[in-house]
Design a protein around this motif. Structure first.
Motif, PDB file in Angstrom:
ATOM      1  N   ALA A   7       0.831  -1.196   0.000  1.00  9.72           N
ATOM      2  CA  ALA A   7       0.000   0.000   0.000  1.00  9.72           C
ATOM      3  C   ALA A   7       0.869   1.250   0.000  1.00  9.72           C
ATOM      4  O   ALA A   7       1.919   1.288   0.643  1.00  9.72           O
ATOM      5  N   ILE A   8       0.434   2.262  -0.723  1.00 13.48           N
ATOM      6  CA  ILE A   8       1.022   3.596  -0.636  1.00 13.48           C
ATOM      7  C   ILE A   8       0.048   4.472   0.126  1.00 13.48           C
ATOM      8  O   ILE A   8      -1.137   4.529  -0.197  1.00 13.48           O
ATOM      9  N   VAL A   9       0.562   5.135   1.172  1.00 16.76           N
ATOM     10  CA  VAL A   9      -0.242   6.077   1.957  1.00 16.76           C
ATOM     11  C   VAL A   9       0.493   7.403   1.980  1.00 16.76           C
ATOM     12  O   VAL A   9       1.623   7.484   2.472  1.00 16.76           O
ATOM     13  N   THR A  10      -0.116   8.451   1.437  1.00 18.47           N
ATOM     14  CA  THR A  10       0.508   9.771   1.540  1.00 18.47           C
ATOM     15  C   THR A  10       0.093  10.421   2.858  1.00 18.47           C
ATOM     16  O   THR A  10      -0.936  10.082   3.445  1.00 18.47           O
ATOM     17  N   GLY A  11       0.917  11.341   3.331  1.00 19.35           N
ATOM     18  CA  GLY A  11       0.638  11.983   4.613  1.00 19.35           C
ATOM     19  C   GLY A  11       0.846  11.049   5.791  1.00 19.35           C
ATOM     20  O   GLY A  11       0.237  11.211   6.848  1.00 19.35           O
ATOM     21  N   TYR A  12       1.745  10.080   5.623  1.00 17.48           N
ATOM     22  CA  TYR A  12       1.940   9.021   6.620  1.00 17.48           C
ATOM     23  C   TYR A  12       2.653   9.481   7.892  1.00 17.48           C
ATOM     24  O   TYR A  12       2.678   8.761   8.889  1.00 17.48           O
ATOM     25  N   SER A  13       3.219  10.670   7.901  1.00 19.80           N
ATOM     26  CA  SER A  13       4.068  11.074   9.028  1.00 19.80           C
ATOM     27  C   SER A  13       3.293  11.624  10.220  1.00 19.80           C
ATOM     28  O   SER A  13       3.841  11.724  11.323  1.00 19.80           O
ATOM     29  N   SER A  56      -1.565  -2.981  -4.065  1.00 15.34           N
ATOM     30  CA  SER A  56      -2.933  -3.390  -3.734  1.00 15.34           C
ATOM     31  C   SER A  56      -3.811  -2.217  -3.310  1.00 15.34           C
ATOM     32  O   SER A  56      -5.021  -2.230  -3.538  1.00 15.34           O
ATOM     33  N   VAL A  57      -3.188  -1.203  -2.684  1.00 17.16           N
ATOM     34  CA  VAL A  57      -3.965  -0.090  -2.142  1.00 17.16           C
ATOM     35  C   VAL A  57      -3.209   1.222  -2.342  1.00 17.16           C
ATOM     36  O   VAL A  57      -2.009   1.297  -2.079  1.00 17.16           O
ATOM     37  N   LEU A  58      -3.941   2.249  -2.772  1.00 17.28           N
ATOM     38  CA  LEU A  58      -3.416   3.613  -2.813  1.00 17.28           C
ATOM     39  C   LEU A  58      -4.330   4.472  -1.965  1.00 17.28           C
ATOM     40  O   LEU A  58      -5.538   4.541  -2.222  1.00 17.28           O
ATOM     41  N   ILE A  59      -3.766   5.119  -0.941  1.00 15.53           N
ATOM     42  CA  ILE A  59      -4.552   6.001  -0.083  1.00 15.53           C
ATOM     43  C   ILE A  59      -3.957   7.401  -0.145  1.00 15.53           C
ATOM     44  O   ILE A  59      -2.849   7.644   0.330  1.00 15.53           O
ATOM     45  N   ASN A  60      -4.694   8.302  -0.769  1.00 18.35           N
ATOM     46  CA  ASN A  60      -4.279   9.695  -0.874  1.00 18.35           C
ATOM     47  C   ASN A  60      -4.827  10.445   0.330  1.00 18.35           C
ATOM     48  O   ASN A  60      -6.012  10.772   0.394  1.00 18.35           O
ATOM     49  N   CYS A  61      -3.940  10.689   1.295  1.00 26.96           N
ATOM     50  CA  CYS A  61      -4.368  11.262   2.571  1.00 26.96           C
ATOM     51  C   CYS A  61      -3.716  12.609   2.862  1.00 26.96           C
ATOM     52  O   CYS A  61      -4.245  13.396   3.643  1.00 26.96           O
ATOM     53  N   ALA A  62      -2.582  12.888   2.258  1.00 30.93           N
ATOM     54  CA  ALA A  62      -1.880  14.150   2.539  1.00 30.93           C
ATOM     55  C   ALA A  62      -2.760  15.339   2.174  1.00 30.93           C
ATOM     56  O   ALA A  62      -3.446  15.328   1.149  1.00 30.93           O
ATOM     57  N   THR A 110      -2.647   8.490  -8.807  1.00 29.05           N
ATOM     58  CA  THR A 110      -3.603   7.524  -9.341  1.00 29.05           C
ATOM     59  C   THR A 110      -3.231   7.127 -10.758  1.00 29.05           C
ATOM     60  O   THR A 110      -3.256   5.945 -11.122  1.00 29.05           O
ATOM     61  N   ASN A 111      -2.864   8.099 -11.561  1.00 24.70           N
ATOM     62  CA  ASN A 111      -2.426   7.833 -12.932  1.00 24.70           C
ATOM     63  C   ASN A 111      -1.238   6.884 -12.960  1.00 24.70           C
ATOM     64  O   ASN A 111      -1.198   5.927 -13.744  1.00 24.70           O
ATOM     65  N   LEU A 112      -0.266   7.115 -12.085  1.00 21.61           N
ATOM     66  CA  LEU A 112       0.947   6.300 -12.075  1.00 21.61           C
ATOM     67  C   LEU A 112       0.693   4.879 -11.570  1.00 21.61           C
ATOM     68  O   LEU A 112       1.351   3.931 -11.987  1.00 21.61           O
ATOM     69  N   CYS A 113      -0.270   4.730 -10.651  1.00 17.75           N
ATOM     70  CA  CYS A 113      -0.481   3.443  -9.977  1.00 17.75           C
ATOM     71  C   CYS A 113      -1.579   2.585 -10.610  1.00 17.75           C
ATOM     72  O   CYS A 113      -1.711   1.405 -10.257  1.00 17.75           O
ATOM     73  N   LEU A 114      -2.336   3.146 -11.528  1.00 18.98           N
ATOM     74  CA  LEU A 114      -3.562   2.480 -11.949  1.00 18.98           C
ATOM     75  C   LEU A 114      -3.331   1.158 -12.676  1.00 18.98           C
ATOM     76  O   LEU A 114      -4.049   0.174 -12.436  1.00 18.98           O
ATOM     77  N   LYS A 124      -6.517  -5.914  -8.861  1.00 22.50           N
ATOM     78  CA  LYS A 124      -7.922  -5.575  -8.552  1.00 22.50           C
ATOM     79  C   LYS A 124      -7.973  -4.851  -7.204  1.00 22.50           C
ATOM     80  O   LYS A 124      -8.683  -5.244  -6.271  1.00 22.50           O
ATOM     81  N   GLY A 125      -7.172  -3.794  -7.140  1.00 24.72           N
ATOM     82  CA  GLY A 125      -6.919  -3.107  -5.887  1.00 24.72           C
ATOM     83  C   GLY A 125      -7.945  -2.055  -5.513  1.00 24.72           C
ATOM     84  O   GLY A 125      -9.079  -2.031  -6.035  1.00 24.72           O
ATOM     85  N   HIS A 126      -7.539  -1.150  -4.638  1.00 26.29           N
ATOM     86  CA  HIS A 126      -8.466  -0.190  -4.034  1.00 26.29           C
ATOM     87  C   HIS A 126      -7.788   1.170  -3.921  1.00 26.29           C
ATOM     88  O   HIS A 126      -6.662   1.271  -3.436  1.00 26.29           O
ATOM     89  N   ILE A 127      -8.489   2.203  -4.346  1.00 22.78           N
ATOM     90  CA  ILE A 127      -8.037   3.588  -4.187  1.00 22.78           C
ATOM     91  C   ILE A 127      -8.954   4.257  -3.167  1.00 22.78           C
ATOM     92  O   ILE A 127     -10.183   4.217  -3.312  1.00 22.78           O
ATOM     93  N   ILE A 128      -8.358   4.851  -2.131  1.00 21.89           N
ATOM     94  CA  ILE A 128      -9.143   5.593  -1.139  1.00 21.89           C
ATOM     95  C   ILE A 128      -8.608   7.020  -1.086  1.00 21.89           C
ATOM     96  O   ILE A 128      -7.422   7.241  -0.843  1.00 21.89           O
ATOM     97  N   ASN A 129      -9.487   7.973  -1.339  1.00 16.94           N
ATOM     98  CA  ASN A 129      -9.116   9.381  -1.267  1.00 16.94           C
ATOM     99  C   ASN A 129      -9.747  10.007  -0.028  1.00 16.94           C
ATOM    100  O   ASN A 129     -10.963   9.919   0.179  1.00 16.94           O
ATOM    101  N   ILE A 130      -8.902  10.608   0.797  1.00 23.12           N
ATOM    102  CA  ILE A 130      -9.391  11.285   1.995  1.00 23.12           C
ATOM    103  C   ILE A 130      -9.677  12.740   1.624  1.00 23.12           C
ATOM    104  O   ILE A 130      -8.774  13.554   1.485  1.00 23.12           O
TER     105      ILE A 130
END
Length: 210
Positions: free
Chosen positions: A3-9, A54-60, A91-95, A102-108
């Motif tokens: 998984a990639i999670v932005t804003g992880y810090s 498997s997962v991209l979470i755009n949280c930053a 999203t473009n880079l990871c799609l 058959k992963g999951h994108i979650i946008n915060i």
């Protein structure tokens, strides 16, 4: 699962990263600045050479709440870059990789994507853009079996408010905790169908000025 999670810090991103790691996800913590498109692209492509995602979470996210004419051009660009452009580019880079798994994108996004608050025009524009990107992308990716979820958190007690002249009140019923959002993210990932949008709010609306 990777998984990639932005804003992880800090804040919500940190809580999400921690709960994913406790549930067998390998969280990739990108080092590139989200507003440095070339460096971001290079780093993501290197990550995806090693393993599919498997997962991209755009949280930053960053915010500012003041009269629009008082906001510097640099700050306007920063909010657009971090809150909207970076999630779209990631999203473009990871799609292609997410389609394989058959992963999951979650946008915060934010509760502000659903309403029109005073002194929030810029922030609202970026978060409403992210929300609508998410909802349209869900329709695009249904046949590819890639899930897309947009989450709209209301006031959450994090360092997001450090630079503002207001913050959530001390009433525990008037704010969310980052762990609340993280638990919701895990439930969304584990749900057998698709939760395309989720709005999470505290019972009370109370803020205090600093």
């Amino acid at each position: 699962m990777q998984a990639i999670v932005t804003g992880y810090s800090s804040g919500i991103g940190k809580a999400i990263s921690e709960i994913l790691e406790k549930n067998s996800y390998k969280v990739i913590k990108l080092k590139s600045r989200l507003d440095d498109t070339k460096a971001l692209e290079k780093e993501v492509r290197q990550v995806l050479k090693k393993d599919d995602l498997s997962v991209l979470i755009n949280c930053a996210g960053v915010g500012i709440f003041k009269p629009h004419e008082e906001i510097s051009i640099d700050k306007i660009q920063e909010l657009i870059d971090v809150n909207l452009t970076a999630p779209i580019i990631l999203t473009n880079l990871c799609l292609r990789s997410l389609k394989k798994t058959k992963g999951h994108i979650i946008n915060i996004s934010s509760i502000e994507a659903l309403r029109h608050s005073k002194f929030s025009a810029l922030y609202t524009a970026t978060k409403a853009g992210l929300r609508n990107f998410s909802l349209a992308l869900f329709e695009e990716l249904r046949r590819a079996d890639v899930k897309v979820t947009n989450i709209n958190p209301d006031l959450t007690k994090t360092n997001f408010f450090d630079e503002f002249n207001f913050e959530p009140s001390d009433n525990k019923n008037a704010y969310l905790n980052p762990k609340d959002i993280a638990k919701a993210v895990l439930e969304v990932l584990q749900f057998s169908g698709v939760i395309s949008e989720l709005t999470i709010r505290p019972q009370r609306l109370e803020i205090k000025k600093k």
